[in-house]
Every structure is written in C-alpha cells, then in structure tokens.
Design a protein around this motif. Structure first.
Motif, PDB file in Angstrom:
ATOM      1  N   LEU A 150      28.927  42.281  35.115  1.00 36.34           N
ATOM      2  CA  LEU A 150      29.646  41.393  34.201  1.00 36.34           C
ATOM      3  C   LEU A 150      31.144  41.702  34.205  1.00 36.34           C
ATOM      4  CD1 LEU A 150      27.212  41.249  31.151  1.00 36.34           C
ATOM      5  CD2 LEU A 150      27.843  39.361  32.647  1.00 36.34           C
ATOM      6  N   LEU A 151      31.490  42.994  34.128  1.00 40.15           N
ATOM      7  CA  LEU A 151      32.904  43.363  34.161  1.00 40.15           C
ATOM      8  C   LEU A 151      33.548  42.967  35.475  1.00 40.15           C
ATOM      9  CD1 LEU A 151      32.907  46.879  32.456  1.00 40.15           C
ATOM     10  CD2 LEU A 151      34.006  44.815  31.620  1.00 40.15           C
ATOM     11  N   GLY A 152      32.828  43.190  36.582  1.00 41.19           N
ATOM     12  CA  GLY A 152      33.360  42.829  37.903  1.00 41.19           C
ATOM     13  C   GLY A 152      33.622  41.342  38.008  1.00 41.19           C
ATOM     14  N   SER A 153      32.663  40.526  37.545  1.00 40.95           N
ATOM     15  CA  SER A 153      32.847  39.072  37.640  1.00 40.95           C
ATOM     16  C   SER A 153      33.973  38.611  36.707  1.00 40.95           C
ATOM     17  CB  SER A 153      31.548  38.337  37.330  1.00 40.95           C
ATOM     18  OG  SER A 153      31.119  38.624  36.027  1.00 40.95           O
ATOM     19  N   PHE A 154      34.103  39.255  35.524  1.00 41.70           N
ATOM     20  CA  PHE A 154      35.188  38.913  34.607  1.00 41.70           C
ATOM     21  C   PHE A 154      36.543  39.234  35.237  1.00 41.70           C
ATOM     22  CE2 PHE A 154      38.177  40.354  31.303  1.00 41.70           C
ATOM     23  CZ  PHE A 154      38.332  39.171  30.601  1.00 41.70           C
ATOM     24  N   LEU A 155      36.663  40.439  35.823  1.00 35.26           N
ATOM     25  CA  LEU A 155      37.930  40.837  36.450  1.00 35.26           C
ATOM     26  C   LEU A 155      38.246  39.959  37.651  1.00 35.26           C
ATOM     27  CD1 LEU A 155      37.609  44.711  36.236  1.00 35.26           C
ATOM     28  CD2 LEU A 155      39.143  43.252  34.923  1.00 35.26           C
ATOM     29  N   PHE A 156      37.228  39.612  38.435  1.00 28.08           N
ATOM     30  CA  PHE A 156      37.431  38.736  39.592  1.00 28.08           C
ATOM     31  C   PHE A 156      37.916  37.362  39.139  1.00 28.08           C
ATOM     32  CE2 PHE A 156      35.787  35.579  42.628  1.00 28.08           C
ATOM     33  CZ  PHE A 156      36.506  35.991  43.753  1.00 28.08           C
ATOM     34  N   GLN A 157      37.310  36.827  38.045  1.00 28.48           N
ATOM     35  CA  GLN A 157      37.708  35.517  37.521  1.00 28.48           C
ATOM     36  C   GLN A 157      39.144  35.579  37.000  1.00 28.48           C
ATOM     37  OE1 GLN A 157      35.302  34.138  34.278  1.00 28.48           O
ATOM     38  NE2 GLN A 157      36.117  32.083  34.344  1.00 28.48           N
ATOM     39  N   LYS A 158      39.490  36.666  36.299  1.00 25.33           N
ATOM     40  CA  LYS A 158      40.845  36.816  35.777  1.00 25.33           C
ATOM     41  C   LYS A 158      41.853  36.916  36.919  1.00 25.33           C
ATOM     42  CE  LYS A 158      43.406  39.395  32.288  1.00 25.33           C
ATOM     43  NZ  LYS A 158      44.120  38.240  31.890  1.00 25.33           N
ATOM     44  N   LYS A 159      41.495  37.668  37.967  1.00 27.03           N
ATOM     45  CA  LYS A 159      42.379  37.812  39.126  1.00 27.03           C
ATOM     46  C   LYS A 159      42.593  36.461  39.800  1.00 27.03           C
ATOM     47  CE  LYS A 159      42.863  41.406  42.537  1.00 27.03           C
ATOM     48  NZ  LYS A 159      42.202  42.407  43.339  1.00 27.03           N
ATOM     49  N   THR A 160      41.513  35.671  39.916  1.00 25.04           N
ATOM     50  CA  THR A 160      41.598  34.338  40.516  1.00 25.04           C
ATOM     51  C   THR A 160      42.498  33.442  39.679  1.00 25.04           C
ATOM     52  OG1 THR A 160      39.359  34.620  41.325  1.00 25.04           O
ATOM     53  CG2 THR A 160      40.249  32.400  41.391  1.00 25.04           C
ATOM     54  N   GLU A 161      42.342  33.478  38.351  1.00 30.44           N
ATOM     55  CA  GLU A 161      43.163  32.653  37.469  1.00 30.44           C
ATOM     56  C   GLU A 161      44.636  33.062  37.570  1.00 30.44           C
ATOM     57  OE1 GLU A 161      41.416  33.180  33.629  1.00 30.44           O
ATOM     58  OE2 GLU A 161      39.724  31.868  34.066  1.00 30.44           O
ATOM     59  N   ASP A 162      44.890  34.386  37.610  1.00 29.64           N
ATOM     60  CA  ASP A 162      46.264  34.872  37.728  1.00 29.64           C
ATOM     61  C   ASP A 162      46.885  34.429  39.032  1.00 29.64           C
ATOM     62  OD1 ASP A 162      46.021  36.053  35.308  1.00 29.64           O
ATOM     63  OD2 ASP A 162      45.778  38.098  36.065  1.00 29.64           O
ATOM     64  N   SER A 163      46.121  34.485  40.141  1.00 26.80           N
ATOM     65  CA  SER A 163      46.684  34.088  41.447  1.00 26.80           C
ATOM     66  C   SER A 163      46.943  32.568  41.484  1.00 26.80           C
ATOM     67  CB  SER A 163      45.732  34.502  42.572  1.00 26.80           C
ATOM     68  OG  SER A 163      44.525  33.800  42.463  1.00 26.80           O
ATOM     69  N   GLN A 164      46.139  31.783  40.747  1.00 28.71           N
ATOM     70  CA  GLN A 164      46.361  30.334  40.715  1.00 28.71           C
ATOM     71  C   GLN A 164      47.610  29.996  39.891  1.00 28.71           C
ATOM     72  OE1 GLN A 164      42.703  28.764  39.228  1.00 28.71           O
ATOM     73  NE2 GLN A 164      41.690  28.818  41.216  1.00 28.71           N
ATOM     74  N   VAL A 165      47.877  30.807  38.867  1.00 26.52           N
ATOM     75  CA  VAL A 165      49.068  30.574  38.022  1.00 26.52           C
ATOM     76  C   VAL A 165      50.323  30.859  38.832  1.00 26.52           C
ATOM     77  CG1 VAL A 165      50.356  31.443  36.043  1.00 26.52           C
ATOM     78  CG2 VAL A 165      47.926  30.997  35.846  1.00 26.52           C
ATOM     79  N   HIS A 166      50.298  31.949  39.634  1.00 26.54           N
ATOM     80  CA  HIS A 166      51.454  32.316  40.452  1.00 26.54           C
ATOM     81  C   HIS A 166      51.471  31.446  41.678  1.00 26.54           C
ATOM     82  CE1 HIS A 166      52.242  35.621  37.832  1.00 26.54           C
ATOM     83  NE2 HIS A 166      51.080  36.186  38.093  1.00 26.54           N
TER      84      HIS A 166
END
Length: 201
Positions: free
Chosen positions: A185-201
């Motif tokens: 769960l933590l891994g998928s949450f961090l992966f989703q957050k990383k994906t969202e951050d890369s889409q913002v940048h």
C-alpha cells in the motif's frame, strides 16, 4: 557484377557507411554537418537530437520500486527479474509480496500442513508435490503415530501446549502478510504521488 558494385562505393569516414563513390563528397558534407555518432551505442543521430537521444536511451534512471540507478535500457529487465521490490507470488499460498521478503515468507508458509485426502496424513506444503507423486492412498499410521506420540510425550505432555509451534507459525505468517500488505500500500501510494508530481512538472 558484385566486384563492380564494390569498386563503385566508398566508406564515409564520419558514419562508416558504404556510399556510392559518385556521391561520397556530397554525402560526407551533409553527414558531417547534420549527424553525430553516439559515444555510447555508436548510432548516428541528428545533432539537434543528440542530447535527447542520450537522455531517452542512456541517461541513468532510478527504479520507481527500489530507487536503484541504472541505464534506461536495462530498467525493464531489472523491474521484471532483478528488483528486490518487484512483486512476486508465494508458491504455496499465491500471496503477492516483494521479492526481498519471499524467502522468509515461504520458509514459514511452506511449513504449514494440509491433510492429504488419499492417506489422511498431514503433509507440509513444501513436501506436498513429492508426497502426491508417491502417495499410495494407504494410511501410514503405524510409523507416524508411534513417532508422533513419542515426540509429543518428550516435548509437551499436555495437549493444548502441543499446538504452540503451529500457532506461532500462523502468527508469524499473519504478521508477514500484514507487513507485506502495508508495504504494498505504501509503495503504490508513493508511486502514485511520484507520478502525480512528475505530471505537474
């Protein structure tokens, strides 16, 4: 004919390709002006795309699962076969968990027992396939029961205490499953957050 065609070509000193001799001067001027040889893979790429080629093909990237840095071209193989955080499945219970935890999990999980419906003996899961191939279907109670009774008398004469090792294994298995679930769960949450951050940048 082959000899004639070989004689009518020249090797471009910039790209190392065989070019018709009549066009070699024109080709070389164009080739030298517009193309650049990649120092890593040797491919000829347009000069204006040389940096993009390097970033997309050779620049080190971090694995999104374990954060190890590697060349982009081996990332897929790493994620599929070598990453310690890749999700694998326990061969005994088919529970998905990170590869780094698999050995410890299967050590516990493989020691669980199931009843063989052919001979009515409890068999460890790690021995199930070998047992099924050799099982005659006849109950082997004489050797098994005498050995079990002697071992039980030596270790723990009281009935309820005899179950403690199995209860401990079950608790350890449940603990391993819970920790693994939290990690996933933590891994998928961090992966989703990383994906969202890369889409913002």
């Amino acid at each position: 004919m082959a000899v004639a065609s070989e004689e009518s070509t020249s090797i471009c000193s910039h790209c190392d390709r065989a070019i018709p001799s009549s066009n070699i001067d024109l080709h070389y001027a164009h080739c030298f002006r517009n193309l650049k040889k990649c120092k890593i893979c040797g491919d000829m790429v347009p000069k204006k795309h040389a940096e993009e080629h390097f970033l997309n093909t050779h620049a080190p990237v971090a694995c999104s699962l374990c954060s190890e840095t590697m060349e982009r071209e081996i990332l897929a193989v790493h994620k599929g076969e070598n990453c310690p955080q890749r999700i694998v499945t326990c061969e005994f219970c088919e529970f998905p968990l990170p590869a780094v935890d698999l050995a410890e999990h299967q050590e516990v999980c493989g020691n669980r027992t199931e009843l063989c419906h052919m001979c009515n003996r409890y068999i460890r899961l790690r021995e199930r396939y070998n047992h099924e191939s050799r099982c005659t279907g006849l109950p082997d109670t004489t050797v098994e029961s005498s050995r079990d009774v002697r071992a039980a008398e030596r270790r723990q004469p009281q009935g309820p205490r005899r179950r403690q090792p199995q209860d401990f294994s079950r608790k350890r298995l449940l603990f391993t499953i819970a920790i693994t679930g939290i990690a996933v769960l933590l891994g998928s949450f961090l992966f989703q957050k990383k994906t969202e951050d890369s889409q913002v940048h």
